[in-house]
Motif scaffolding. Structure first.
Motif, PDB file in Angstrom:
ATOM      1  N   LEU A   1      10.541   3.463   0.484  1.00 60.44           N
ATOM      2  CA  LEU A   1      10.498   2.475  -0.593  1.00 60.44           C
ATOM      3  C   LEU A   1       9.057   2.126  -0.949  1.00 60.44           C
ATOM      4  O   LEU A   1       8.708   2.020  -2.130  1.00 60.44           O
ATOM      5  N   ARG A   2       8.225   1.953   0.058  1.00 61.28           N
ATOM      6  CA  ARG A   2       6.814   1.624  -0.197  1.00 61.28           C
ATOM      7  C   ARG A   2       6.088   2.780  -0.874  1.00 61.28           C
ATOM      8  O   ARG A   2       5.254   2.580  -1.761  1.00 61.28           O
ATOM      9  N   GLU A   3       6.414   4.006  -0.474  1.00 65.28           N
ATOM     10  CA  GLU A   3       5.701   5.179  -0.984  1.00 65.28           C
ATOM     11  C   GLU A   3       6.154   5.571  -2.391  1.00 65.28           C
ATOM     12  O   GLU A   3       5.340   5.992  -3.227  1.00 65.28           O
TER      13      GLU A   3
ATOM     14  N   GLY B   1      15.996   2.836 -12.656  1.00 67.55           N
ATOM     15  CA  GLY B   1      15.086   3.910 -12.999  1.00 67.55           C
ATOM     16  C   GLY B   1      14.356   4.519 -11.829  1.00 67.55           C
ATOM     17  O   GLY B   1      13.840   5.639 -11.928  1.00 67.55           O
ATOM     18  N   ALA B   2      14.312   3.818 -10.701  1.00 67.70           N
ATOM     19  CA  ALA B   2      13.590   4.322  -9.528  1.00 67.70           C
ATOM     20  C   ALA B   2      14.466   5.190  -8.641  1.00 67.70           C
ATOM     21  O   ALA B   2      13.948   5.899  -7.763  1.00 67.70           O
ATOM     22  N   PHE B   3      15.766   5.172  -8.857  1.00 69.58           N
ATOM     23  CA  PHE B   3      16.655   5.768  -7.870  1.00 69.58           C
ATOM     24  C   PHE B   3      16.635   7.290  -7.852  1.00 69.58           C
ATOM     25  O   PHE B   3      16.785   7.897  -6.788  1.00 69.58           O
ATOM     26  N   GLU B   4      16.449   7.915  -8.991  1.00 70.41           N
ATOM     27  CA  GLU B   4      16.477   9.378  -8.989  1.00 70.41           C
ATOM     28  C   GLU B   4      15.353   9.950  -8.126  1.00 70.41           C
ATOM     29  O   GLU B   4      15.584  10.820  -7.285  1.00 70.41           O
ATOM     30  N   ARG B   5      14.136   9.448  -8.305  1.00 70.24           N
ATOM     31  CA  ARG B   5      13.041   9.958  -7.479  1.00 70.24           C
ATOM     32  C   ARG B   5      13.151   9.465  -6.035  1.00 70.24           C
ATOM     33  O   ARG B   5      12.759  10.177  -5.101  1.00 70.24           O
TER      34      ARG B   5
ATOM     35  N   GLU C   1      15.995   8.944  -4.360  1.00 73.26           N
ATOM     36  CA  GLU C   1      17.023   9.725  -3.678  1.00 73.26           C
ATOM     37  C   GLU C   1      16.454  11.025  -3.134  1.00 73.26           C
ATOM     38  O   GLU C   1      16.740  11.423  -1.996  1.00 73.26           O
ATOM     39  N   SER C   2      15.626  11.693  -3.910  1.00 70.71           N
ATOM     40  CA  SER C   2      15.008  12.943  -3.456  1.00 70.71           C
ATOM     41  C   SER C   2      14.115  12.700  -2.252  1.00 70.71           C
ATOM     42  O   SER C   2      14.116  13.475  -1.285  1.00 70.71           O
ATOM     43  N   ALA C   3      13.346  11.604  -2.279  1.00 71.02           N
ATOM     44  CA  ALA C   3      12.447  11.279  -1.175  1.00 71.02           C
ATOM     45  C   ALA C   3      13.232  10.966   0.097  1.00 71.02           C
ATOM     46  O   ALA C   3      12.846  11.386   1.204  1.00 71.02           O
TER      47      ALA C   3
ATOM     48  N   ALA D   1      17.699  11.878   5.274  1.00 70.73           N
ATOM     49  CA  ALA D   1      18.979  11.207   5.028  1.00 70.73           C
ATOM     50  C   ALA D   1      20.085  12.236   4.839  1.00 70.73           C
ATOM     51  O   ALA D   1      19.913  13.222   4.114  1.00 70.73           O
ATOM     52  N   ARG D   2      21.222  12.028   5.488  1.00 70.77           N
ATOM     53  CA  ARG D   2      22.352  12.945   5.326  1.00 70.77           C
ATOM     54  C   ARG D   2      23.045  12.738   3.983  1.00 70.77           C
ATOM     55  O   ARG D   2      23.532  13.694   3.375  1.00 70.77           O
ATOM     56  N   GLN D   3      23.090  11.486   3.535  1.00 62.24           N
ATOM     57  CA  GLN D   3      23.731  11.164   2.257  1.00 62.24           C
ATOM     58  C   GLN D   3      23.017   9.991   1.611  1.00 62.24           C
ATOM     59  O   GLN D   3      22.524   9.097   2.303  1.00 62.24           O
ATOM     60  N   VAL D   4      22.978  10.009   0.291  1.00 64.93           N
ATOM     61  CA  VAL D   4      22.556   8.847  -0.491  1.00 64.93           C
ATOM     62  C   VAL D   4      23.648   8.656  -1.538  1.00 64.93           C
ATOM     63  O   VAL D   4      23.764   9.447  -2.479  1.00 64.93           O
TER      64      VAL D   4
END
Length: 286
Positions: free
Chosen positions: A140-142, A166-170, A172-174, A180-183
Motif C-alpha cells: 500500500l505504501r509503495e 482507481g488504485a486497485f488495478e495496479r 492487485e498486480s503488486a 498473494a494467492r488471491q485478491v
C-alpha cells in the motif's frame, strides 16, 4: 468453559435469511417494519426490488436477523454467553445481546449508520488471501500511498483493503507479485473502514450523542481496540468503527486465551466461523 457468541456483518446477507426467525418473533418483526417503513420479511425472503445488497437496506436487515437469532439462542440455552463480539455491523448485535440498548434502539442506530455509509460512493474493497498484513501494508505504501487502507484484519490468511477504486488495478498486480494467492473484489458501493468514511463517521457521532447506553451485562470485545469495551467507551468506538479497521484476528486471539473458549456464530450465515478456525489453528501452531 467460556461461551462466546459472534455475529457476522455486511457481506453475510443472503436472500432467504431469517425465514424461521420471522415466524418465531412476529412482534419484533412488526416493530422493525414500523420503524423501517417496509416489510423486512419481504426484503429478506424475496427481495423483489433487488435492495438487500444495498447498504441502507443490508444493515437493518442483518441487525434484525442476527438479533432474532440471539433471542432464539437464549431461549434454547436458557442462559447468556460469557462474551460477545461482532464483525463491523455485527458489533451492534453483540452490544444488543449484552444489554447496551434495546432492540428498537439498536435498529434505529443501524438504520442511520446504513444510510450514512450507503450515501458514500466511488471506492471499493478487496479481500487479500495468503499475504501477511505487514507485506500488504508495504505494498500500500509503495503502490497506493494515501489511497488505500487496511479495512479488516480478518485472519492470519485474509486481510481486507479499502480505498480509491482507481488504485486497485495496479495494486492487485503488486499484491499478486508479492505472493498473494488471491485478491478478490468485494461487492460493495464504497470504501468502508477507511479514511474515505470520516465524513460519515463525524455525522454518525453527532447522531450517537442523542443516545445513552446501559452498562453491559457481560463483556463485548471492540472492533476498534480488540479488547473489551470500557465502561464509557461506546459512543467513541461506534463512531470510530466506521473509518477504522476491524481488528478481528486480535480479538479472536484475545478471547482464545480465556478458559476453554467455545465460539458460536449466530445470524444470517457462518461467514465468520472459518476465519475464527483459521486464527485458532495459527495460534495453536505458534
Amino acid at each position: 468453559m467460556t461461551r462466546i457468541v459472534v455475529f457476522p456483518g455486511q457481506g453475510s446477507q443472503t436472500v432467504g435469511m431469517g425465514a424461521e426467525l420471522f415466524r418465531a418473533f412476529p412482534q419484533e418483526v412488526a416493530f422493525a417494519d414500523a420503524i423501517l417503513g417496509y416489510s423486512l420479511e419481504e426484503l429478506c425472503l424475496k427481495d423483489p426490488q433487488q435492495r438487500l445488497h444495498k447498504t441502507e437496506f443490508t444493515q437493518p436487515a442483518l441487525f434484525v436477523v442476527n438479533a432474532l437469532a440471539y433471542l432464539q439462542a437464549v431461549e434454547r440455552e436458557g442462559s447468556r454467553p460469557d462474551f460477545a463480539l461482532g464483525h463491523s455491523l455485527g458489533e451492534y448485535n453483540a452490544l444488543f445481546a449484552a444489554g447496551a440498548f434495546d432492540f428498537i434502539t439498536g435498529l434505529r442506530l443501524v438504520q442511520r449508520r446504513g444510510q450514512l455509509m450507503g450515501r458514500a460512493d466511488g471506492g471499493t474493497m478487496a479481500a487479500v488471501v495468503g499475504l501477511s498484513p505487514a507485506r500488504i501494508e508495504d505494498c500500500l505504501r509503495e503502490v497506493a500511498p494515501g489511497e488505500v487502507d487496511i479495512a479488516s484484519f480478518n485472519s492470519p490468511e485474509q486481510t481486507v483493503i479499502s480505498g480509491a477504486a482507481g488504485a486497485f488495478e495496479r495494486l492487485e498486480s503488486a499484491l499478486e507479485s508479492a505472493g498473494a494467492r488471491q485478491v478478490v473484489r468485494l461487492r460493495v458501493s464504497a470504501a468502508f473502514h477507511s479514511r474515505y468514511m470520516r465524513a460519515a463517521e463525524s455525522e454518525f457521532a453527532t447522531f450517537l450523542s442523542q443516545f445513552e447506553f446501559s452498562p453491559l451485562d457481560f463483556p463485548v470485545v471492540s472492533n476498534v481496540h480488540a479488547m473489551p469495551y470500557a465502561e464509557q467507551g461506546l459512543h467513541e468506538c461506534l463512531a470510530g468503527q466506521i473509518s477504522r479497521p476491524v481488528r478481528w484476528t486480535e480479538s479472536i486471539q484475545w478471547l482464545a486465551r480465556q478458559p476453554m473458549p467455545v465460539f458460536e456464530e449466530l445470524g444470517a450465515s457462518k461467514f465468520l466461523t472459518p476465519l475464527i478456525q483459521s486464527t485458532l489453528r495459527r495460534s495453536a501452531d505458534a
